[in-house]
Design a protein around this motif. Structure first.
Motif, PDB file in Angstrom:
ATOM      1  N   ALA A 239       0.816  -1.220   0.000  1.00 50.21           N
ATOM      2  CA  ALA A 239       0.000   0.000   0.000  1.00 50.21           C
ATOM      3  C   ALA A 239       0.846   1.265   0.000  1.00 50.21           C
ATOM      4  O   ALA A 239       0.380   2.326  -0.428  1.00 50.21           O
ATOM      5  CB  ALA A 239      -0.942  -0.007   1.201  1.00 50.21           C
ATOM      6  N   GLN A 240       2.063   1.175   0.476  1.00 48.23           N
ATOM      7  CA  GLN A 240       2.948   2.346   0.477  1.00 48.23           C
ATOM      8  C   GLN A 240       3.323   2.781  -0.933  1.00 48.23           C
ATOM      9  O   GLN A 240       3.863   3.873  -1.118  1.00 48.23           O
ATOM     10  CB  GLN A 240       4.213   2.029   1.274  1.00 48.23           C
ATOM     11  N   HIS A 241       3.036   1.944  -1.921  1.00 47.27           N
ATOM     12  CA  HIS A 241       3.433   2.232  -3.304  1.00 47.27           C
ATOM     13  C   HIS A 241       2.228   2.460  -4.207  1.00 47.27           C
ATOM     14  O   HIS A 241       2.326   2.244  -5.421  1.00 47.27           O
ATOM     15  CB  HIS A 241       4.282   1.087  -3.851  1.00 47.27           C
ATOM     16  N   ARG A 242       1.127   2.928  -3.649  1.00 49.14           N
ATOM     17  CA  ARG A 242      -0.044   3.161  -4.495  1.00 49.14           C
ATOM     18  C   ARG A 242       0.206   4.269  -5.510  1.00 49.14           C
ATOM     19  O   ARG A 242      -0.392   4.292  -6.583  1.00 49.14           O
ATOM     20  CB  ARG A 242      -1.250   3.519  -3.630  1.00 49.14           C
ATOM     21  N   ASP A 243       1.106   5.189  -5.189  1.00 49.94           N
ATOM     22  CA  ASP A 243       1.378   6.311  -6.092  1.00 49.94           C
ATOM     23  C   ASP A 243       2.621   6.097  -6.945  1.00 49.94           C
ATOM     24  O   ASP A 243       2.986   6.965  -7.741  1.00 49.94           O
ATOM     25  CB  ASP A 243       1.526   7.612  -5.287  1.00 49.94           C
ATOM     26  N   ASP A 244       3.294   4.989  -6.753  1.00 51.80           N
ATOM     27  CA  ASP A 244       4.407   4.632  -7.619  1.00 51.80           C
ATOM     28  C   ASP A 244       4.385   3.115  -7.821  1.00 51.80           C
ATOM     29  O   ASP A 244       3.481   2.437  -7.350  1.00 51.80           O
ATOM     30  CB  ASP A 244       5.746   5.119  -7.058  1.00 51.80           C
ATOM     31  N   VAL A 245       5.359   2.587  -8.520  1.00 50.11           N
ATOM     32  CA  VAL A 245       5.346   1.168  -8.858  1.00 50.11           C
ATOM     33  C   VAL A 245       6.006   0.364  -7.747  1.00 50.11           C
ATOM     34  O   VAL A 245       7.146   0.636  -7.358  1.00 50.11           O
ATOM     35  CB  VAL A 245       6.084   0.919 -10.191  1.00 50.11           C
ATOM     36  N   PHE A 246       5.273  -0.610  -7.220  1.00 50.05           N
ATOM     37  CA  PHE A 246       5.868  -1.503  -6.230  1.00 50.05           C
ATOM     38  C   PHE A 246       6.919  -2.362  -6.916  1.00 50.05           C
ATOM     39  O   PHE A 246       6.627  -3.023  -7.925  1.00 50.05           O
ATOM     40  CB  PHE A 246       4.807  -2.394  -5.587  1.00 50.05           C
ATOM     41  N   PRO A 247       8.163  -2.413  -6.391  1.00 49.67           N
ATOM     42  CA  PRO A 247       9.241  -3.166  -7.047  1.00 49.67           C
ATOM     43  C   PRO A 247       9.140  -4.663  -6.787  1.00 49.67           C
ATOM     44  O   PRO A 247       9.923  -5.248  -6.021  1.00 49.67           O
ATOM     45  CB  PRO A 247      10.502  -2.561  -6.423  1.00 49.67           C
ATOM     46  N   ALA A 248       8.194  -5.305  -7.445  1.00 48.03           N
ATOM     47  CA  ALA A 248       7.953  -6.736  -7.195  1.00 48.03           C
ATOM     48  C   ALA A 248       9.157  -7.592  -7.551  1.00 48.03           C
ATOM     49  O   ALA A 248       9.313  -8.690  -7.004  1.00 48.03           O
ATOM     50  CB  ALA A 248       6.728  -7.194  -7.990  1.00 48.03           C
ATOM     51  N   TRP A 249      10.018  -7.104  -8.456  1.00 47.01           N
ATOM     52  CA  TRP A 249      11.204  -7.878  -8.833  1.00 47.01           C
ATOM     53  C   TRP A 249      12.170  -8.062  -7.668  1.00 47.01           C
ATOM     54  O   TRP A 249      13.019  -8.938  -7.692  1.00 47.01           O
ATOM     55  CB  TRP A 249      11.911  -7.211 -10.008  1.00 47.01           C
ATOM     56  N   GLU A 250      12.037  -7.241  -6.613  1.00 46.93           N
ATOM     57  CA  GLU A 250      12.902  -7.365  -5.446  1.00 46.93           C
ATOM     58  C   GLU A 250      12.508  -8.527  -4.543  1.00 46.93           C
ATOM     59  O   GLU A 250      13.228  -8.852  -3.597  1.00 46.93           O
ATOM     60  CB  GLU A 250      12.897  -6.058  -4.645  1.00 46.93           C
ATOM     61  N   ILE A 251      11.391  -9.163  -4.803  1.00 45.15           N
ATOM     62  CA  ILE A 251      10.927 -10.257  -3.952  1.00 45.15           C
ATOM     63  C   ILE A 251      11.789 -11.503  -4.126  1.00 45.15           C
ATOM     64  O   ILE A 251      11.942 -12.288  -3.187  1.00 45.15           O
ATOM     65  CB  ILE A 251       9.438 -10.553  -4.234  1.00 45.15           C
ATOM     66  N   GLY A 252      12.358 -11.703  -5.300  1.00 47.43           N
ATOM     67  CA  GLY A 252      13.183 -12.891  -5.487  1.00 47.43           C
ATOM     68  C   GLY A 252      13.429 -13.177  -6.943  1.00 47.43           C
ATOM     69  O   GLY A 252      13.509 -12.262  -7.766  1.00 47.43           O
ATOM     70  N   ALA A 253      13.514 -14.450  -7.277  1.00 52.48           N
ATOM     71  CA  ALA A 253      13.773 -14.883  -8.642  1.00 52.48           C
ATOM     72  C   ALA A 253      12.949 -16.125  -8.944  1.00 52.48           C
ATOM     73  O   ALA A 253      12.731 -16.974  -8.073  1.00 52.48           O
ATOM     74  CB  ALA A 253      15.261 -15.183  -8.849  1.00 52.48           C
ATOM     75  N   GLY A 254      12.509 -16.226 -10.192  1.00 50.21           N
ATOM     76  CA  GLY A 254      11.699 -17.367 -10.588  1.00 50.21           C
ATOM     77  C   GLY A 254      12.444 -18.686 -10.560  1.00 50.21           C
ATOM     78  O   GLY A 254      11.821 -19.749 -10.580  1.00 50.21           O
ATOM     79  N   ALA A 255      13.771 -18.624 -10.478  1.00 51.47           N
ATOM     80  CA  ALA A 255      14.560 -19.852 -10.397  1.00 51.47           C
ATOM     81  C   ALA A 255      14.387 -20.569  -9.067  1.00 51.47           C
ATOM     82  O   ALA A 255      14.776 -21.728  -8.936  1.00 51.47           O
ATOM     83  CB  ALA A 255      16.041 -19.530 -10.619  1.00 51.47           C
ATOM     84  N   SER A 256      13.802 -19.891  -8.089  1.00 52.15           N
ATOM     85  CA  SER A 256      13.569 -20.487  -6.768  1.00 52.15           C
ATOM     86  C   SER A 256      12.343 -19.835  -6.158  1.00 52.15           C
ATOM     87  O   SER A 256      12.429 -18.793  -5.506  1.00 52.15           O
ATOM     88  CB  SER A 256      14.793 -20.288  -5.867  1.00 52.15           C
ATOM     89  N   MET A 257      11.191 -20.439  -6.368  1.00 49.58           N
ATOM     90  CA  MET A 257       9.952 -19.868  -5.838  1.00 49.58           C
ATOM     91  C   MET A 257       8.948 -20.980  -5.593  1.00 49.58           C
ATOM     92  O   MET A 257       9.029 -22.055  -6.190  1.00 49.58           O
ATOM     93  CB  MET A 257       9.374 -18.827  -6.799  1.00 49.58           C
ATOM     94  N   ALA A 258       8.005 -20.699  -4.703  1.00 55.22           N
ATOM     95  CA  ALA A 258       6.975 -21.681  -4.374  1.00 55.22           C
ATOM     96  C   ALA A 258       5.676 -20.954  -4.052  1.00 55.22           C
ATOM     97  O   ALA A 258       5.687 -19.789  -3.627  1.00 55.22           O
ATOM     98  CB  ALA A 258       7.404 -22.552  -3.192  1.00 55.22           C
ATOM     99  N   PHE A 259       4.566 -21.672  -4.233  1.00 54.70           N
ATOM    100  CA  PHE A 259       3.240 -21.091  -4.022  1.00 54.70           C
ATOM    101  C   PHE A 259       2.330 -22.126  -3.373  1.00 54.70           C
ATOM    102  O   PHE A 259       2.497 -23.328  -3.571  1.00 54.70           O
ATOM    103  CB  PHE A 259       2.611 -20.664  -5.354  1.00 54.70           C
TER     104      PHE A 259
END
Length: 397
Positions: A239-259
């Motif tokens: 919510a802190q990024h409603r006025d700009d783009v949330f940097p989702a790429w900083e969350i990690g990498a697709g080479a190691s992810m789970a859902f």
């Protein structure tokens, strides 16, 4: 009651043996004295029962009985107990590992070889062959005992979605064919799902080698690594990024992810316009962005370690960067399309072009910086991404 594990703490002089009683939800911990940590005199051991969320401690007596242990339990003991409880709880979830691949059977074989070494074994390993030429990919998957699926439509996110629909476990873990997995990778990745709000987890991705100029450049300026501290990305942070783009790429990498498997039914599958074979990349970060936009959380768990083999040649790296920025342009517009958050559209059409114009101006003035080594590939990739989106945008967007 079943034996669950042993955790060593030599600097404290004790070993922790945990037993998990699934029927009653009790964690039984026997703390055996190794001579360096006095619990009682004479110390024989400690057993801790977790009852209604509170630890109740007893110490073993020499005659084989036990008696209540007065006073506060050592914080190091509680940390070890909590860690073992987390392991036992997460183990009940179970995980499917999905590897998407195309025409890289040798890399796939190395990746698959690291899975039997895992401290937790996946319930199933699914190899999704994204229209490889020939039979080698299928043969490698069968040799490893993996489930083999073929996806004829070119595009990594077509393959990811095929794997997601076929998987049967509560947790879906994704990795790439050019990745080697640390033995505790899956254990740590799954254990991070310790609260219901955590819908996605990523891990630390380190370079498998730094043998060439291209690999060193990538690691310095485009690294998958996100540090060595756990981070939670939740709705408040989003919510802190409603006025700009949330940097989702900083969350990690697709080479190691789970859902959590259920999340796909709730928010949809990977956007098949993105990633390798289509726009170029960012299918993972767009999905994390969507998770946050739906009020759920993502977690970065650096103890889940994987090693990625970066592109070895400068030509290969140049192509990779071109497609990275092509995918980034499309992802910004897809994020706007799916959520209506205007900051994404503004960044795509105004923010990024202005940023690139500034970098090009510096280049024209003779200011050459290492991070601008592939500036041409970045700019052309980004512009082609805008054109790609205009050709593939959804009706009404």
């Amino acid at each position: 009651m079943s034996f669950n594990g042993l955790a060593e703490a030599p600097e404290r002089g004790f070993s922790l043996i945990t037993h998990w009683n699934q029927q009653y939800g009790l964690c039984h911990v026997h703390l055996a004295d190794d001579g360096g940590y006095a619990l009682a005199s004479p110390p024989v051991g400690l057993i801790v029962f977790w009852w209604l969320g509170r630890p109740v401690a007893h110490r073993w007596c020499a005659d084989g009985g036990s008696e209540p242990l007065a006073g506060q339990i050592d914080s190091h003991v509680l940390e070890l107990i909590a860690a073992e409880e987390q392991r036992a709880g997460a183990a009940q979830l179970g995980a499917s590992v999905v590897i998407c691949t195309r025409d890289r059977p040798d890399e796939l074989r190395r990746c698959l070889a690291s899975l039997p070494q895992q401290t937790w074994q996946a319930r199933e390993v699914i190899v999704v062959d994204n229209a490889s030429i020939g039979r080698r990919t299928r043969d490698v998957a069968h040799e490893a005992g993996a489930i083999y699926l073929r996806e004829e439509r070119p595009g990594l996110d077509f393959a990811r979605n095929t794997g997601a629909r076929a998987a049967s476990s509560p947790i879906l873990a994704y990795t790439d064919d050019d990745v080697l997995l640390h033995p505790t990778w899956l254990e740590r990745l799954v254990a991070a799902f310790d609260t219901p709000t955590v819908a996605a987890v990523t891990g630390l991705v380190l370079p498998a080698e730094l043998a060439t100029d291209a690999q060193e450049h990538f690691e310095k300026h485009w690294s998958f690594g996100r540090g060595y501290l756990r981070q939670d990305f939740d709705t408040a942070r989003f919510a802190q990024h409603r006025d700009d783009v949330f940097p989702a790429w900083e969350i990690g990498a697709g080479a190691s992810m789970a859902f959590r498997r259920e999340i796909f039914e709730r928010i949809g599958y990977f956007d098949e316009r993105l990633d390798v074979g289509q726009a170029g990349c960012s299918g993972d970060s767009e999905f994390w962005y969507r998770v946050l936009a739906h009020g759920l959380s993502c977690r970065y768990e650096p103890r889940a370690v994987a090693f990625h083999v970066h592109r070895r040649t400068l030509d290969g790296l140049a192509s990779q960067i071109h497609h990275y920025m092509r995918g980034h342009a499309v992802a910004l517009l897809v994020q706007w399309e799916r959520t209506g958050i205007a900051a994404n559209r503004r960044q795509a059409w105004l923010g990024m072009p202005r940023w690139y114009a500034g970098r090009l101006w510096h280049r024209l003035r003779g200011l050459c910086r290492p991070q601008d080594r592939f500036l041409r590939e970045e700019v052309l990739g980004y512009l082609s991404g805008l054109l790609f989106y205009l050709r593939h945008r959804r009706e009404g967007s």
